[in-house]
Design an enzyme around this catalytic site. Structure first.
Site, PDB file in Angstrom:
ATOM      1  CG  HIS A   7      50.902  52.445  63.719  1.00 46.84           C
ATOM      2  ND1 HIS A   7      50.774  51.734  62.542  1.00 46.84           N
ATOM      3  CD2 HIS A   7      50.785  51.529  64.711  1.00 46.84           C
ATOM      4  CE1 HIS A   7      50.565  50.454  62.817  1.00 46.84           C
ATOM      5  NE2 HIS A   7      50.587  50.290  64.127  1.00 46.84           N
ATOM      6  CD  GLU A  43      42.911  49.817  64.849  1.00 47.01           C
ATOM      7  OE1 GLU A  43      43.315  48.669  65.074  1.00 47.01           O
ATOM      8  OE2 GLU A  43      43.357  50.545  63.946  1.00 47.01           O
ATOM      9  CD  GLN A  60      47.253  50.498  65.731  1.00 43.42           C
ATOM     10  OE1 GLN A  60      48.254  49.970  66.214  1.00 43.42           O
ATOM     11  NE2 GLN A  60      46.648  49.998  64.669  1.00 43.42           N
ATOM     12  CG  HIS A  84      52.468  47.633  67.983  1.00 37.29           C
ATOM     13  ND1 HIS A  84      51.197  47.597  68.529  1.00 37.29           N
ATOM     14  CD2 HIS A  84      52.319  48.209  66.763  1.00 37.29           C
ATOM     15  CE1 HIS A  84      50.336  48.124  67.672  1.00 37.29           C
ATOM     16  NE2 HIS A  84      50.991  48.502  66.591  1.00 37.29           N
ATOM     17  CD  GLU A 134      51.198  46.839  62.859  1.00 30.82           C
ATOM     18  OE1 GLU A 134      51.065  47.181  64.055  1.00 30.82           O
ATOM     19  OE2 GLU A 134      50.338  47.067  61.991  1.00 30.82           O
TER      20      GLU A 134
END
Lengths: 142, 142
Positions: A7, A43, A60, A84, A134
């Site tokens: 994502h 989210e 996301q 991110h 991530e």
């Protein structure tokens, strides 16, 4: 081994308005919505495509639930935008250990709970050419 | 219709060093490298996965070839990090016209040439909740 773009995490001030922007502009629909109290975010996951490793790629959208959360502080400093990026792996523990062994700072001692029951960790952006990165193992990959 | 995350565009000061970081840390290999004089960038595409629409998702690492290019100015202001995100479509012309009709500023009158012979355009980040957003039709999608 990292096998997909899982994502792109996008920080926003108003989740409902941002969800509506992505729906009205591109036709992207909400696949899943949740509140993650540990991360301090509300989210929405918008599924964009399936991926060749059996997973999927999402946007996301992240709205902080409190100003002193990581995303809240980031938004205050940077304004809305890409917060991110996340790569998917079948083995977040093994990959995090491997990457830590290469001298990249891994932010959690043990993976924590991410979207849709996934297990996640983060790599320090200063060790990743400015990109907060991530690693994700989706719940169905266990 | 936008059917995939085509790539994440990452601005860096030193393309070779950044390529080496992604190779050494994650095992990602360079799929394609080129200089785009119009955009003022030297770039490397790292293929991460194939996508369910018959395309693929890449990281696009971007080093400016001149300080006054869009990416050069962005780097001076922001430092290294995620510069833009890109969605893949079979019809960049039609989607750009459709999105312009919804009041989102499209930066080019006509799509220009992007990576690997693709046709691309960009949407104004201020109209997209802070995210510089690219639309891409890959050359094989024509």
């Amino acid at each position: 081994m990292l096998t997909r773009i899982d994502h792109i995490g996008i920080a926003c001030h108003d989740l409902d308005a941002t969800v509506e922007f992505y729906r009205a502009t591109y036709g992207f629909e909400v696949f899943h919505e949740e509140i993650n109290e540990e991360q301090g975010v509300r989210e929405a996951m918008l599924k964009i495509n399936d991926t060749s490793d059996g997973g999927a790629s999402y946007l996301q959208l992240l709205e902080p639930t409190r100003e002193d959360s990581a995303v809240g502080k980031w938004l205050t400093k940077n304004g809305e935008g890409v917060h991110h990026i996340a790569f998917g792996t079948a083995d977040v523990d093994g990959d995090a250990a491997d990457i830590r062994g290469k001298g990249v700072r891994v932010l959690y001692d043990e993976p924590r709970t991410g979207s849709m029951g996934s297990r996640i960790t983060f790599l320090h952006p200063k060790d990743c050419h400015g990109v907060l990165t991530e690693l994700v193992t989706a719940s169905q990959e266990h």
